[in-house]
Design an enzyme around this catalytic site. Structure first.
Site, PDB file in Angstrom:
ATOM      1  N   LYS A   1     -10.659  -4.524 -47.988  1.00  0.00           N
ATOM      2  CA  LYS A   1      -9.756  -5.445 -48.681  1.00  0.00           C
ATOM      3  C   LYS A   1      -9.726  -6.784 -47.938  1.00  0.00           C
ATOM      4  CE  LYS A   1      -5.864  -3.356 -46.224  1.00  0.00           C
ATOM      5  NZ  LYS A   1      -4.877  -2.283 -46.299  1.00  0.00           N
TER       6      LYS A   1
ATOM      7  N   ARG B   1       6.756   1.900 -49.424  1.00  0.00           N
ATOM      8  CA  ARG B   1       6.117   0.713 -49.991  1.00  0.00           C
ATOM      9  C   ARG B   1       5.595   1.092 -51.371  1.00  0.00           C
ATOM     10  NH1 ARG B   1       1.300  -1.991 -46.568  1.00  0.00           N
ATOM     11  NH2 ARG B   1       0.264  -0.099 -47.316  1.00  0.00           N
TER      12      ARG B   1
ATOM     13  N   TYR C   1       1.444 -32.624 -29.935  1.00  0.00           N
ATOM     14  CA  TYR C   1       2.682 -32.736 -30.706  1.00  0.00           C
ATOM     15  C   TYR C   1       3.811 -32.024 -29.970  1.00  0.00           C
ATOM     16  CZ  TYR C   1      -0.328 -34.198 -34.550  1.00  0.00           C
ATOM     17  OH  TYR C   1      -1.236 -34.850 -35.331  1.00  0.00           O
TER      18      TYR C   1
ATOM     19  N   MET D   1      -3.896 -29.164 -36.362  1.00  0.00           N
ATOM     20  CA  MET D   1      -4.609 -28.697 -37.553  1.00  0.00           C
ATOM     21  C   MET D   1      -6.086 -28.441 -37.259  1.00  0.00           C
ATOM     22  SD  MET D   1      -4.888 -30.441 -41.316  1.00  0.00           S
ATOM     23  CE  MET D   1      -3.165 -30.291 -41.753  1.00  0.00           C
TER      24      MET D   1
HETATM   25  C1  LIG Z   1      -5.234  -1.313 -45.332  1.00  0.00           C
HETATM   26  C2  LIG Z   1      -5.149   0.124 -45.599  1.00  0.00           C
HETATM   27  C3  LIG Z   1      -5.848   1.052 -44.813  1.00  0.00           C
HETATM   28  C4  LIG Z   1      -6.615   0.658 -43.574  1.00  0.00           C
HETATM   29  O1  LIG Z   1      -5.730   0.520 -42.484  1.00  0.00           O
HETATM   30  P1  LIG Z   1      -6.222   0.145 -41.021  1.00  0.00           P
HETATM   31  O2  LIG Z   1      -5.003   0.162 -40.209  1.00  0.00           O
HETATM   32  O3  LIG Z   1      -6.823  -1.222 -41.114  1.00  0.00           O
HETATM   33  O4  LIG Z   1      -7.225   1.161 -40.629  1.00  0.00           O
HETATM   34  C5  LIG Z   1      -5.810   2.383 -45.185  1.00  0.00           C
HETATM   35  N1  LIG Z   1      -5.099   2.785 -46.277  1.00  0.00           N
HETATM   36  C6  LIG Z   1      -4.401   1.923 -47.037  1.00  0.00           C
HETATM   37  C7  LIG Z   1      -3.630   2.423 -48.195  1.00  0.00           C
HETATM   38  C8  LIG Z   1      -4.386   0.576 -46.720  1.00  0.00           C
HETATM   39  O5  LIG Z   1      -3.676  -0.275 -47.475  1.00  0.00           O
END
Ligand SMILES: *Cc1c(COP(=O)(O)O)cnc(C)c1O
Length: 354
Positions: free
Chosen positions: A35, A130, A252, A300
């Site tokens: 992802k 969640r 800054y 930046m």
């Molecule tokens: C992102 C995610 C993972 C992977 O988690 P990591 O901690 O990066 O290994 C596994 N399962 C679900 C549902 C996720 O959203």
């Protein structure tokens, strides 16, 4: 010459980290989580390097279609499932698997005309709160899915909130196992931390993300100790040097003031490249391979590197922001964030080279 920042992607490291996952979970299939553009590494580049994985998990249906059209034949799992009825046709057409986490998705399935076309992963909420059905509601959802005309297979899954922490997974694991016990269905529980620490969570599919990119999910164990290699190294160069006198301030908000004469290097990397603006004085980086620290406010497009004790460092010196030789976890810790966020934050203007 162009602006010297670049992210180098080491596909060999991804392959090697996948083997680490394989060794840690020898009897499970591996769903490589790609992802967020493969945690910032580039979806296709990451998937290519991870092509030995048994599946890929991601969010966007377009990305899944991209993988399928590129020729990936593995299971492709949509981690949030579908969002509307139109997507169901695409899911069937491209043979995607999808998480079902809420009753509204089952209602969309009811209206979908296809027959036995969908592989669904029923998400059980075991305390993360969640996505997913609470165990009491999950049984009913599962009954609906198992006899649903559109469904070809059901896998049971959950996700742990504390696999990387002292709290661990005992409570959620017991909840999940109690729920799943009566059914002979495939199971998937483990993210990177659970895969590495709790073999009892491995089930039929493990879902590693972070570890594949070479970062440790644990605060107290480094990636090298786990046998992981960083997949991405963010490098730039010093493009100017300032000789400070005692009392001079930099950047800054004058967040750093020299207590004695010293040199600072101006590094061509800033928050518009994805470096965290919140990184304070003392956040580590490498200049010419030697550990030093950033000073002052990250701006930046640039940041300041302390060149005290590095008399050879000069304009053109190589700077490693994170990656090989500078664990991304250490930078994240200093900046009060997580390596996940740093990896994903890399912006489009940073050229990625392989
Ligand atoms: C992102 C995610 C993972 C992977 O988690 P990591 O901690 O990066 O290994 C596994 N399962 C679900 C549902 C996720 O959203």
């Amino acid at each position: 010459m162009s602006r010297p920042i670049q992210a180098r992607l080491d596909q060999g490291a991804l392959e090697s980290n996948l083997r680490v996952a394989r060794r840690a979970a020898p009897s499970a299939r591996i769903m490589a989580v790609v992802k967020a553009e493969g945690y910032g590494h580039g979806l296709l580049r990451a998937a290519e390097a991870l092509s030995e994985a048994d599946g890929f998990a991601l969010l966007d249906i377009q990305d899944a279609v991209r993988l399928r059209e590129t020729g990936f034949r593995q299971t492709l799992l949509l981690l949030e499932g579908f969002f509307d009825a139109q997507e169901l046709a695409v899911i069937a057409q491209y043979d995607l698997a999808c998480v079902i986490h809420s009753a509204w998705q089952i209602a969309l399935l009811d209206a979908y005309p296809g027959r036995a076309t969908l592989d669904v992963w029923l998400k059980v909420n075991t305390g993360m709160n969640r996505l997913g059905f609470a165990p009491q509601q999950a049984a009913q959802a599962l009954e609906q899915l198992r006899r649903h005309r559109a469904v070809r297979s059901v896998t049971l899954m959950t996700h742990f909130a504390n696999a990387d922490e002292a709290r661990g997974i005992a409570g959620p694991l017991a909840l999940f196992n109690d729920f799943a016990a009566p059914y002979r269905l495939a199971r998937s529980l483990a993210n990177s931390a659970a895969l590495l620490r709790y073999p009892e969570t491995q089930g039929d599919w493990v879902r590693p993300g972070l570890m594949l990119y070479g970062a440790s999910p644990f605060a107290e164990v480094g990636a090298l100790q786990l046998g992981l290699r960083p997949a991405m190294t963010l490098r730039s160069r010093i493009i100017a040097v300032q000789e400070l006198r005692e009392g001079d301030e930099i950047g800054y908000s004058a967040l750093f003031r020299a207590e004695h004469a010293m040199r600072v290097g101006i590094v061509a990397c800033g928050y518009a490249d994805g470096y965290p603006r919140c990184a304070p004085n003392g956040t580590p980086l490498l200049v010419d391979g030697q550990t030093t620290q950033i000073l002052g406010r990250v701006s930046m497009d640039m940041l300041y590197a302390d060149l005290s004790g590095l008399p050879q460092a000069d304009i053109g010196s190589t700077v490693t922001l994170w990656g090989e030789g500078m664990p991304v976890e250490e930078v994240a810790r200093a900046a009060g964030t997580a390596s996940y966020e740093l990896m994903c934050a890399l912006t489009a203007r940073v050229p990625v080279v392989v």
